[in-house]
Design an enzyme around this catalytic site. Structure first.
Site, PDB file in Angstrom:
ATOM      1  N   ASP A  82       0.843  -1.198   0.000  1.00 35.58           N
ATOM      2  CA  ASP A  82       0.000   0.000   0.000  1.00 35.58           C
ATOM      3  C   ASP A  82       0.885   1.257   0.000  1.00 35.58           C
ATOM      4  O   ASP A  82       2.057   1.185   0.394  1.00 35.58           O
ATOM      5  CB  ASP A  82      -0.887  -0.057   1.263  1.00 35.58           C
ATOM      6  CG  ASP A  82      -2.095   0.856   1.192  1.00 35.58           C
ATOM      7  OD1 ASP A  82      -2.498   1.238   0.081  1.00 35.58           O
ATOM      8  OD2 ASP A  82      -2.650   1.181   2.270  1.00 35.58           O
ATOM      9  N   HIS A  83       0.324   2.376  -0.412  1.00 35.79           N
ATOM     10  CA  HIS A  83       1.003   3.695  -0.428  1.00 35.79           C
ATOM     11  C   HIS A  83       2.508   3.671  -0.233  1.00 35.79           C
ATOM     12  O   HIS A  83       2.998   3.840   0.890  1.00 35.79           O
ATOM     13  CB  HIS A  83       0.430   4.580   0.675  1.00 35.79           C
ATOM     14  CG  HIS A  83      -0.986   4.938   0.443  1.00 35.79           C
ATOM     15  ND1 HIS A  83      -1.370   5.889  -0.479  1.00 35.79           N
ATOM     16  CD2 HIS A  83      -2.127   4.477   0.996  1.00 35.79           C
ATOM     17  CE1 HIS A  83      -2.681   5.999  -0.476  1.00 35.79           C
ATOM     18  NE2 HIS A  83      -3.174   5.141   0.405  1.00 35.79           N
ATOM     19  N   HIS A 179      -8.379   8.628   4.740  1.00 36.77           N
ATOM     20  CA  HIS A 179      -7.917   7.559   5.633  1.00 36.77           C
ATOM     21  C   HIS A 179      -8.274   7.905   7.073  1.00 36.77           C
ATOM     22  O   HIS A 179      -8.378   9.075   7.434  1.00 36.77           O
ATOM     23  CB  HIS A 179      -6.394   7.414   5.531  1.00 36.77           C
ATOM     24  CG  HIS A 179      -5.917   6.970   4.179  1.00 36.77           C
ATOM     25  ND1 HIS A 179      -4.947   7.632   3.473  1.00 36.77           N
ATOM     26  CD2 HIS A 179      -6.299   5.934   3.400  1.00 36.77           C
ATOM     27  CE1 HIS A 179      -4.727   7.014   2.336  1.00 36.77           C
ATOM     28  NE2 HIS A 179      -5.538   5.971   2.251  1.00 36.77           N
ATOM     29  N   GLY A 180      -8.441   6.901   7.895  1.00 34.15           N
ATOM     30  CA  GLY A 180      -8.705   7.132   9.313  1.00 34.15           C
ATOM     31  C   GLY A 180     -10.198   7.178   9.594  1.00 34.15           C
ATOM     32  O   GLY A 180     -11.010   6.694   8.814  1.00 34.15           O
ATOM     33  N   HIS A 207     -10.153   4.158  -1.546  1.00 35.13           N
ATOM     34  CA  HIS A 207      -9.400   4.290  -0.285  1.00 35.13           C
ATOM     35  C   HIS A 207     -10.318   4.830   0.802  1.00 35.13           C
ATOM     36  O   HIS A 207     -11.400   5.355   0.527  1.00 35.13           O
ATOM     37  CB  HIS A 207      -8.198   5.219  -0.484  1.00 35.13           C
ATOM     38  CG  HIS A 207      -7.070   4.560  -1.214  1.00 35.13           C
ATOM     39  ND1 HIS A 207      -5.889   4.195  -0.601  1.00 35.13           N
ATOM     40  CD2 HIS A 207      -6.966   4.147  -2.493  1.00 35.13           C
ATOM     41  CE1 HIS A 207      -5.104   3.611  -1.480  1.00 35.13           C
ATOM     42  NE2 HIS A 207      -5.729   3.571  -2.649  1.00 35.13           N
ATOM     43  N   GLY A 208      -9.853   4.696   2.055  1.00 35.97           N
ATOM     44  CA  GLY A 208     -10.602   5.273   3.158  1.00 35.97           C
ATOM     45  C   GLY A 208     -11.914   4.569   3.423  1.00 35.97           C
ATOM     46  O   GLY A 208     -12.915   5.197   3.758  1.00 35.97           O
ATOM     47  N   THR A 232      -8.122   1.138   8.976  1.00 45.39           N
ATOM     48  CA  THR A 232      -8.406   1.582  10.341  1.00 45.39           C
ATOM     49  C   THR A 232      -9.325   0.588  11.072  1.00 45.39           C
ATOM     50  O   THR A 232      -9.121   0.324  12.268  1.00 45.39           O
ATOM     51  CB  THR A 232      -9.037   2.990  10.304  1.00 45.39           C
ATOM     52  OG1 THR A 232      -8.128   3.862   9.618  1.00 45.39           O
ATOM     53  CG2 THR A 232      -9.275   3.533  11.700  1.00 45.39           C
TER      54      THR A 232
HETATM   55  P1  13P Z   1      -9.060   3.376   6.167  1.00 40.67           P
HETATM   56  O1  13P Z   1      -7.957   3.436   7.163  1.00 40.67           O
HETATM   57  O2  13P Z   1      -9.959   4.549   6.232  1.00 40.67           O
HETATM   58  O3  13P Z   1      -9.798   2.095   6.222  1.00 40.67           O
HETATM   59  O4  13P Z   1      -8.391   3.462   4.729  1.00 40.67           O
HETATM   60  C1  13P Z   1      -7.608   2.408   4.284  1.00 40.67           C
HETATM   61  C2  13P Z   1      -6.869   2.738   3.046  1.00 40.67           C
HETATM   62  O5  13P Z   1      -7.356   3.414   2.178  1.00 40.67           O
HETATM   63  C3  13P Z   1      -5.542   2.155   2.912  1.00 40.67           C
HETATM   64  O6  13P Z   1      -4.848   2.632   1.807  1.00 40.67           O
END
Ligand code: 13P
Length: 284
Positions: A82-83, A179-180, A207-208, A232
């Protein structure tokens, strides 16, 4: 079955209109738990590792765990970095056998991002691996990478040109996601997903995912979000269940009992998300 190219997992999901859970794990226990949930739900799964997790465990240890824990898996799974803005970490993971990587050069200009992304795609192809690309930082900090500033959307033309000129396999646009933890239900620019996919049929990474509603997932998946990222929610399930266990069992220092409670919480979290993405029963 087993370990399958990310391209194949996402290609089928995109074609058949369901979302594959792409869940960030943090250690062997959480890896084992998400694999167990996928197996139970007969769902394809993408396991994600952040750069922080790669550095904490060590890439070789992590890929060793992955190989061992997927040895008898019977649903299609892939492992994704990831990222990652760090080309050296990308090269290390690709060489060790990661199925795909997200080259996160969203801090660079789109032009510099494009030049480097073309190189990452060429490198990944040598291993049969896939590349996810992004040109707009997704809001929020994910394991030390990113920013809390609102994302700057690029135009549709710039996004399409990036997708076409780099040859990436999956694209992660900023659509108001972060994210978060969301403090309120996010307002998402789902039309942007439709516009991108209508012009260029490519699996979109959402994402997120933590905190989005089931309706939001269903809508975005139907528009082309074939990869749905969850991080998260796993951290919350893992850590809160540990805290709860210790609170309910004061003075009981029995690691296997604690780990069983944490594993059960993570399995439940993964099952819940897989169930909402339409991927249950899609294993082939
Ligand atoms: P969350 O932490 O909001 O679940 O997002 C995860 C994410 O997009 C990881 O790249």
């Amino acid at each position: 079955m087993p370990i399958v190219p990310t391209q194949e997992i996402l290609g089928r999901a995109f074609r058949d209109g369901y979302g594959v859970a792409a869940i960030n794990i943090v250690n062997d226990l959480t890896l084992d738990a998400v694999l167990a949930a996928a197996e139970e739900m007969r769902a394809p799964l993408i396991v994600q590792t952040s750069v922080k997790t790669v550095k904490m465990e060590g890439a070789e240890v992590l890929i060793g765990m992955w190989r061992e824990l997927t040895r008898s898996i019977t649903v299609p799974v892939a492992i994704h970095l990831d990222h990652c803005p760090d080309r050296a970490v990308i090269s290390e993971c690709l060489a060790l056998g990661w199925s795909s990587v997200l080259f996160d050069a969203s801090k660079l200009s789109v032009e510099e991002n494009r030049v480097q992304c073309i190189e990452v795609v060429a490198e990944a192809r040598r291993y049969g691996a896939a590349v996810e690309g992004e040109i707009e930082g997704i809001q929020g900090v994910e394991d030390g990478i990113g920013s809390d500033d609102a994302s700057q959307q690029q135009t549709l033309e710039i996004a399409l040109d990036f997708i076409r000129s780099t040859g990436i396999d999956c694209f992660a646009p900023a659509i108001g996601n972060a994210h978060g933890m969301y403090t309120t239900t996010p307002t998402l620019d789902s039309q942007r997903v439709t516009d991108i996919v209508a012009a260029e049929p490519i699996p979109i990474a959402l994402h997120g995912g933590t905190g989005m509603t089931s309706d939001q997932f269903a809508d975005l998946i139907s528009r082309g979000c074939a990869k749905v990222n969850i991080s998260t929610a796993l951290k919350v399930a893992f850590m809160q269940s540990g805290y709860d266990y210790m609170t309910e069992h004061p003075g009981q220092y029995d690691p296997p009992a604690l780990f069983r409670a944490q594993r059960a919480a993570v399995v439940e979290m993964a099952r819940d998300h897989i169930g909402r993405f339409g991927s249950a029963g899609r294993a082939w």
